[in-house]
Design a protein around this motif. Structure first.
Motif, PDB file in Angstrom:
ATOM      1  N   ARG A 140      21.760  87.104  63.786  1.00  0.00           N
ATOM      2  CA  ARG A 140      23.000  86.951  63.018  1.00  0.00           C
ATOM      3  C   ARG A 140      22.676  87.156  61.544  1.00  0.00           C
ATOM      4  O   ARG A 140      21.551  86.907  61.108  1.00  0.00           O
ATOM      5  CB  ARG A 140      23.660  85.591  63.239  1.00  0.00           C
ATOM      6  CG  ARG A 140      22.778  84.411  62.872  1.00  0.00           C
ATOM      7  CD  ARG A 140      23.488  83.080  62.977  1.00  0.00           C
ATOM      8  NE  ARG A 140      22.522  82.010  63.170  1.00  0.00           N
ATOM      9  CZ  ARG A 140      21.797  81.468  62.204  1.00  0.00           C
ATOM     10  NH1 ARG A 140      21.924  81.894  60.971  1.00  0.00           N
ATOM     11  NH2 ARG A 140      20.930  80.504  62.460  1.00  0.00           N
ATOM     12  N   PRO A 200      24.333  79.103  58.085  1.00  0.00           N
ATOM     13  CA  PRO A 200      25.180  78.009  58.598  1.00  0.00           C
ATOM     14  C   PRO A 200      26.251  77.565  57.609  1.00  0.00           C
ATOM     15  O   PRO A 200      27.275  77.042  58.014  1.00  0.00           O
ATOM     16  CB  PRO A 200      24.184  76.864  58.832  1.00  0.00           C
ATOM     17  CG  PRO A 200      22.832  77.452  58.755  1.00  0.00           C
ATOM     18  CD  PRO A 200      22.917  78.715  57.961  1.00  0.00           C
ATOM     19  N   VAL A 216      12.991  73.234  58.349  1.00  0.00           N
ATOM     20  CA  VAL A 216      13.252  73.951  59.606  1.00  0.00           C
ATOM     21  C   VAL A 216      12.720  75.378  59.461  1.00  0.00           C
ATOM     22  O   VAL A 216      12.902  75.999  58.412  1.00  0.00           O
ATOM     23  CB  VAL A 216      14.768  73.978  59.909  1.00  0.00           C
ATOM     24  CG1 VAL A 216      15.057  74.756  61.183  1.00  0.00           C
ATOM     25  CG2 VAL A 216      15.327  72.576  59.986  1.00  0.00           C
ATOM     26  N   HIS A 260      14.201  80.364  62.451  1.00  0.00           N
ATOM     27  CA  HIS A 260      14.171  80.791  63.855  1.00  0.00           C
ATOM     28  C   HIS A 260      14.968  82.066  64.077  1.00  0.00           C
ATOM     29  O   HIS A 260      14.675  82.817  65.001  1.00  0.00           O
ATOM     30  CB  HIS A 260      14.667  79.668  64.765  1.00  0.00           C
ATOM     31  CG  HIS A 260      15.924  78.999  64.282  1.00  0.00           C
ATOM     32  ND1 HIS A 260      17.163  79.443  64.624  1.00  0.00           N
ATOM     33  CD2 HIS A 260      16.110  77.947  63.449  1.00  0.00           C
ATOM     34  CE1 HIS A 260      18.065  78.672  64.027  1.00  0.00           C
ATOM     35  NE2 HIS A 260      17.455  77.754  63.309  1.00  0.00           N
ATOM     36  N   SER A 276      19.987  79.405  69.002  1.00  0.00           N
ATOM     37  CA  SER A 276      20.779  79.228  67.792  1.00  0.00           C
ATOM     38  C   SER A 276      22.234  79.639  68.034  1.00  0.00           C
ATOM     39  O   SER A 276      23.092  79.476  67.183  1.00  0.00           O
ATOM     40  CB  SER A 276      20.101  80.015  66.667  1.00  0.00           C
ATOM     41  OG  SER A 276      20.967  80.770  65.938  1.00  0.00           O
ATOM     42  N   ARG A 277      22.498  80.193  69.216  1.00  0.00           N
ATOM     43  CA  ARG A 277      23.872  80.381  69.691  1.00  0.00           C
ATOM     44  C   ARG A 277      23.885  80.172  71.202  1.00  0.00           C
ATOM     45  O   ARG A 277      22.875  80.387  71.874  1.00  0.00           O
ATOM     46  CB  ARG A 277      24.410  81.775  69.346  1.00  0.00           C
ATOM     47  CG  ARG A 277      23.604  82.911  69.903  1.00  0.00           C
ATOM     48  CD  ARG A 277      24.230  84.270  69.630  1.00  0.00           C
ATOM     49  NE  ARG A 277      23.211  85.306  69.675  1.00  0.00           N
ATOM     50  CZ  ARG A 277      22.699  85.825  70.773  1.00  0.00           C
ATOM     51  NH1 ARG A 277      23.120  85.415  71.958  1.00  0.00           N
ATOM     52  NH2 ARG A 277      21.762  86.746  70.722  1.00  0.00           N
ATOM     53  N   PHE A 280      26.333  81.557  73.222  1.00  0.00           N
ATOM     54  CA  PHE A 280      27.111  82.617  73.893  1.00  0.00           C
ATOM     55  C   PHE A 280      26.289  83.899  73.908  1.00  0.00           C
ATOM     56  O   PHE A 280      25.452  84.120  73.032  1.00  0.00           O
ATOM     57  CB  PHE A 280      28.445  82.852  73.165  1.00  0.00           C
ATOM     58  CG  PHE A 280      28.293  83.157  71.695  1.00  0.00           C
ATOM     59  CD1 PHE A 280      28.131  84.470  71.254  1.00  0.00           C
ATOM     60  CD2 PHE A 280      28.289  82.144  70.758  1.00  0.00           C
ATOM     61  CE1 PHE A 280      27.976  84.747  69.903  1.00  0.00           C
ATOM     62  CE2 PHE A 280      28.137  82.410  69.402  1.00  0.00           C
ATOM     63  CZ  PHE A 280      27.971  83.714  68.973  1.00  0.00           C
ATOM     64  N   LEU A 301      30.856  79.037  69.083  1.00  0.00           N
ATOM     65  CA  LEU A 301      30.399  79.079  67.691  1.00  0.00           C
ATOM     66  C   LEU A 301      30.825  77.809  66.947  1.00  0.00           C
ATOM     67  O   LEU A 301      30.070  77.254  66.144  1.00  0.00           O
ATOM     68  CB  LEU A 301      30.959  80.331  67.004  1.00  0.00           C
ATOM     69  CG  LEU A 301      30.466  80.611  65.585  1.00  0.00           C
ATOM     70  CD1 LEU A 301      28.955  80.747  65.542  1.00  0.00           C
ATOM     71  CD2 LEU A 301      31.105  81.888  65.041  1.00  0.00           C
ATOM     72  N   THR A 304      22.748  73.235  66.558  1.00  0.00           N
ATOM     73  CA  THR A 304      22.362  74.491  67.201  1.00  0.00           C
ATOM     74  C   THR A 304      22.123  75.627  66.205  1.00  0.00           C
ATOM     75  O   THR A 304      21.059  76.250  66.199  1.00  0.00           O
ATOM     76  CB  THR A 304      23.427  74.893  68.243  1.00  0.00           C
ATOM     77  OG1 THR A 304      23.309  73.997  69.362  1.00  0.00           O
ATOM     78  CG2 THR A 304      23.234  76.321  68.740  1.00  0.00           C
ATOM     79  N   LEU A 305      23.108  75.887  65.345  1.00  0.00           N
ATOM     80  CA  LEU A 305      22.987  77.022  64.429  1.00  0.00           C
ATOM     81  C   LEU A 305      21.851  76.815  63.426  1.00  0.00           C
ATOM     82  O   LEU A 305      21.101  77.733  63.113  1.00  0.00           O
ATOM     83  CB  LEU A 305      24.323  77.233  63.707  1.00  0.00           C
ATOM     84  CG  LEU A 305      24.463  78.534  62.930  1.00  0.00           C
ATOM     85  CD1 LEU A 305      24.380  79.732  63.843  1.00  0.00           C
ATOM     86  CD2 LEU A 305      25.786  78.563  62.179  1.00  0.00           C
ATOM     87  N   GLY A 355      18.363  75.854  65.804  1.00  0.00           N
ATOM     88  CA  GLY A 355      17.984  76.693  66.945  1.00  0.00           C
ATOM     89  C   GLY A 355      17.945  75.914  68.249  1.00  0.00           C
ATOM     90  O   GLY A 355      17.560  76.444  69.281  1.00  0.00           O
TER      91      GLY A 355
END
Lengths: 297, 297
Positions: free
Chosen positions: A105, A109, A253, A256, B104-105, B107, B120, B128-129, B132
Motif C-alpha cells: 500500500r 495509517p 514498529v 512491515h 497489515s490488511r 482483504f 479496511l 492491523t494497519l 501488521g
C-alpha cells in the motif's frame, strides 16, 4: 548551467508551467519542494536522516547525499525552494534504470479517507496490492543508434504480474527492445557479491530490525551501465532509495509494508537468476510493443 | 459427547441460535462451515493442503490435522456441514493461548469494494494497519482458584500498540492478572530452540520462499502450559496457523502481506526477550483493568 535530468524514468517532470527537477554539471540534483506538506516532510526526512548516527554506513550508501535546500528560479519563472541532492546518474553515460515503488500500500495509517481512497484505487489497479511493489518507470539502453527502450508511464503502470516478470528480464538483456529478451546480463547485474540481489538482501537485514522510519510510497532505483556489464565488470550495479515525501516515524514498529514488498521483489529477482527463461506464461503481454526513445545520447 | 470448546479465545462461538464449533473426547474439533463461499473456501484449502506434497513436514506441523467434513446436528437443532480438525487444545489442561491475526490488511486483491471498505475500517481501528497484526483474543492461566485472565473481545480489539506490547509480556508472566507483570516465563516460552520465536523464524523462512498460498486473514495461535513452563520444561510452547476461509492461490508471488506482519511480530517477541522490562511508554493502558474468567477449570 541547469538542465532537465536526462535519465529520470518516473516522478514529476518540468514542462510548460509545471515544476520539475534540474541537474547541474557538478553532480547535484535539484528537486522542487512539493507545495503541500509533502515538500516539508521530505526536507525534514533528509535533515533528520543525514545527521542520524543510528544509520550504519552500509545502509547510508543506499541513500542520495543531501546538500541542503536552496531557493532557485524554476522553469515557471518564479522562485521556489529546492532540495539539493546527489545526482545519482551524473557519473553515468548511458544508464539502464528502473524505478520500483515498494509496498503493498502507498498510504500510511494516518492518511485522510480521501487520500487512502485515491491510493488504494491506484494500488489495486497496478501490481502494488498483489505484488507488494509496482514498476513506476524504466529505461534500458539499447545502442548508440537506437537509444533507450523506454515505455510510457501509462504503459508501465498497466503492467500485469507477467509483464513485470518480463520487464525484469528485459532489463538485463542485451536485446531489450525485442519481444524475446536474451537475459545475457542477468548474472552480472542481479547476481554476484556486488549485484542487485546482494544489495537488496543487505537492505532486507536492516528492514527486519529498524524501527526508526516507515518508508511509505518510496522507490528503489536500480541502475547499471550496460556497456560495463557486457565487459564483465560487475560492480557497476547500484540500488538506491528515493522519494521520501511520505516517510513517517517508526515508533518501535518495523516497516512491515516495505519489508514485505522488498521480500517479494527479492523473490522475483531470485527467480530470474535461477531460471531466466521462465517467463512464458499464459495471457497477453501488454508490453509486447516496443517503444524506443532516443533521448539525445 | 460434544461440547463447546473450553479454550477458544477468538472466532465464532455457539450461542442462542448461532452456530459455533464443538469438540469431542477423541481430540477432534468440529467447525461449522460458514454459510457463504468462505465455508467452501476453507474446505477447499484443507483438502488441497492435506494432499499437497510440496509442503515440508517442518511446516505441516504448524497446521491442524484435517479429518474431512461431516454433517452434524448443530446447536441450532439443524443439520450442518462441519470441518473435522485436530482439537489443538485437547491434550492441554490449562492452556495459556493467544490468537493473532496476521497481515497489515485482511482483504485480498480480488475482494469486493464493500468487503474491502469493511475490512479496511477494522484494520485501521485495530493495530492491523500499523503493526501488521492484531491480537484477536487471549487467555492466560492464573491459578486453580482464579482461573484465567481473559479480556473481552472488544477490549482486546481496542488495544493500542503499547497495549499489545504489554499483552505479550503479560502472556508470559506468572502474575498475569496484575498491572505489573513479572515476565517470569519469557525465556522459556518465547526463547530456546523449541520456543515460540524459533518456530516463528522457521515459518518466516518458508514464507520468504513459498508462492503456493496467500494466507489472508489467517491467525497464528500461541499456546503453552504455564505449570509446565514454570517447572522449567521448554518444549510445550506451540505455534499453529488457523482460519483459512480467505486463503487464495499465490500464483508465483510470495505472501508479502503475511510475511511483513510475521516479521513485525518476530521483532516484537524479540524485544520482549531482549528487554522484558521495557514496556513503560507514555499514554494510557486501556487494558489496566483486569478481567478474570474462571471458566470451569
Amino acid at each position: 548551467m541547469f538542465k532537465i535530468p536526462p535519465h529520470q524514468v518516473a516522478g514529476h517532470h518540468a514542462s510548460n508551467g509545471t515544476l520539475g527537477p534540474l541537474v547541474d554539471d557538478s553532480g547535484r540534483f535539484y528537486k522542487p519542494l512539493q507545495g503541500d506538506e509533502r515538500g516539508s516532510a521530505e526536507v525534514t526526512f533528509y535533515k533528520q536522516f543525514s545527521t542520524n548516527t543510528e544509520i550504519p554506513d552500509r545502509i547510508r550508501r543506499f541513500f542520495p547525499v543531501f546538500y541542503g535546500t536552496q531557493v532557485m528560479k524554476a522553469s515557471d519563472g518564479f522562485e521556489h525552494p529546492h532540495i539539493m541532492l546527489q545526482d545519482l546518474a551524473s557519473s553515468r553515460s548511458n544508464p539502464t534504470i528502473m524505478d520500483i515503488k515498494i509496498g503493498s500500500r502507498t498510504f500510511g495509517p494516518e492518511a485522510s479517507d480521501d487520500y487512502i481512497e485515491k491510493c488504494l484505487k491506484r494500488d489495486r489497479e497496478t501490481t502494488t496490492l498483489r505484488l507488494g511493489f509496482r514498476i513506476s518507470g524504466l529505461q534500458v539502453y539499447v545502442s548508440e543508434e537506437l537509444g533507450f527502450y523506454k515505455p510510457s508511464r501509462d504503459l508501465v503502470l498497466k503492467s500485469s504480474i507477467d509483464d513485470v516478470k518480463l520487464l525484469f528480464r528485459r532489463f538485463v538483456s542485451s536485446n531489450s527492445s525485442g519481444s524475446d529478451p536474451d537475459y545475457a546480463l542477468a548474472s552480472k547485474v542481479y547476481g554476484g557479491p556486488n549485484g542487485i540481489l546482494a544489495q537488496l538482501l543487505e537492505l532486507k537485514t536492516w528492514f527486519e530490525d529498524q524501527t526508526i522510519y516507515h518508508f511509505c510510497a518510496c522507490s528503489l532505483l536500480f541502475m547499471f551501465e550496460k556497456t560495463m556489464a557486457s565487459k564483465g565488470e560487475t560492480s557497476n550495479a547500484q540500488v538506491k532509495l528515493i522519494d521520501f515525501a511520505h516517510v513517517t516515524e517508526g515508533r518501535g514498529v518495523i516497516d512491515h509494508n516495505f519489508l514485505g514488498g522488498l521480500c517479494s521483489l527479492i523473490k522475483f529477482i531470485s527467480e530470474v537468476l535461477k531460471d531466466p527463461e521462465d517467463h512464458k506464461t499464459p495471457g497477453g503481454d501488454t508490453l509486447e510493443s516496443t517503444i524506443l526513445v532516443n533521448n539525445g545520447h
